[in-house]
Design an enzyme around this catalytic site. Structure first.
Site, mmCIF file in Angstrom:
data_model
loop_
_atom_site.group_PDB
_atom_site.id
_atom_site.type_symbol
_atom_site.label_atom_id
_atom_site.label_comp_id
_atom_site.label_asym_id
_atom_site.label_seq_id
_atom_site.Cartn_x
_atom_site.Cartn_y
_atom_site.Cartn_z
ATOM 1 N N TYR A 116 -14.153 0.364 68.858
ATOM 2 C CA TYR A 116 -15.565 0.302 68.449
ATOM 3 C C TYR A 116 -16.229 1.674 68.618
ATOM 4 C CZ TYR A 116 -20.509 -0.689 68.459
ATOM 5 O OH TYR A 116 -21.861 -0.649 68.195
ATOM 6 N N SER A 119 -24.057 4.379 67.419
ATOM 7 C CA SER A 119 -24.225 3.696 68.711
ATOM 8 C C SER A 119 -24.119 4.726 69.835
ATOM 9 C CB SER A 119 -23.103 2.664 68.883
ATOM 10 O OG SER A 119 -23.006 2.233 70.228
HETATM 11 C C1 8X3 Z 1 -23.424 -1.070 71.345
HETATM 12 C C2 8X3 Z 1 -24.147 -0.367 72.416
HETATM 13 O O1 8X3 Z 1 -24.628 -0.287 74.902
HETATM 14 O O2 8X3 Z 1 -24.314 -2.471 73.912
HETATM 15 O O3 8X3 Z 1 -23.563 -0.372 70.144
HETATM 16 O O4 8X3 Z 1 -22.412 -1.023 74.202
HETATM 17 S S1 8X3 Z 1 -23.854 -1.070 73.935
#
Ligand code: 8X3
Length: 249
Positions: free
Chosen positions: A149, A136
């Site tokens: 996260y 991510s």
């Molecule tokens: C999540 C990305 O930008 O929605 O993995 O936080 S974001």
């Protein structure tokens, strides 16, 4: 002879879109997830000759191993592992979180991903396969409430790079995919079913769609065997970074 992809967390979002795209391009897909009804729907849609549903909780190591040991022979020769299963739980700052949310994220995004990858390495080495891990933008860019996260996704990115080192000379390729804002069930899980928060997140944002991620994954998997994409970070045009904050006490 068609190739076979195993996609974890294929019941919705990136996973389901990716299963559809790979089948459309002639791949066989082993789709894993907890929700049998969702996987059965995918089988009905894509055909049982193309998609095999493997129902297990990715955090349950024994169930994962049993399910993979009993794959039908037409689906057992895995060429591509897409580690997509993962989640964010909660948006609160660290002092206010529910500790169990952190445990579930670490168990799913870190431990389960590492365990299934290690389990499939002999097969992937034998077949000079590909591993694509879903990280991510949160792996690089901290934001309030991203706490654990972001930490799990930084693990996914660095684990991918470490795998590349350890798989040196095997021909196995490893890629870390690092998406930003994407419209999917992910955000409903993150906000614990808060539809209003979901709607506000995407309002006017032209977020990435699961199909965009599927196209990226397919492109990575379609590169010639001598090319390794180490990582790809992608965002919608509408998303950029914040300035640093200075607290002036
Ligand atoms: C999540 C990305 O930008 O929605 O993995 O936080 S974001």
């Amino acid at each position: 002879m068609s190739k076979t992809a195993l996609i974890t967390g294929a019941t919705a979002g990136f996973g389901a879109a990716t299963a559809r795209l790979f089948v459309r391009h002639g791949w066989k897909v082993v789709a894993t997830g907890r929700r049998r009804d969702r996987l059965d729907e995918l089988v009905r849609e894509l055909g049982e000759e193309n998609l095999f549903p493997a129902v297990f909780d990715i955090r349950d190591e024994n169930a994962m191993k049993e399910a993979l040991a009993s794959l039908p022979s037409e689906f057992s020769e895995i060429d591509l592992l897409i580690n997509n299963a993962g989640l964010a739980l909660g948006t609160k700052p660290a002092p206010d979180i529910q500790l169990d949310d952190w445990r579930v994220m670490i168990d799913t995004n870190v431990t389960a991903l590492a365990v299934i990858t290690q389990h499939l390495l002999p097969k992937l080495i034998e077949r000079q396969g590909i591993i694509i891990n879903l990280s991510s933008v949160a792996a690089h860019w901290p934001y309030p409430g991203g706490n654990c996260y972001g930490g799990t996704k930084a693990f996914v990115r660095q684990f991918s790079y470490g795998l590349r080192c350890d798989l040196h000379g095997t021909g196995v390729r490893v890629t870390s995919i690092e998406p930003g804002l994407c419209e999917s069930e992910f955000t409903l899980v993150r906000t614990k079913g808060d539809q209003k928060a979901y709607d506000e997140t995407y309002k006017g944002a032209k977020a990435l769609q699961p199909e965009d991620i599927a196209e990226t994954l397919f492109w990575v998997a379609s590169q010639p065997a001598h090319i390794n994409m180490n990582s790809i970070e992608l965002m919608p045009v509408s998303q950029t970074w914040n300035p640093f904050r200075i607290y002036r006490g």
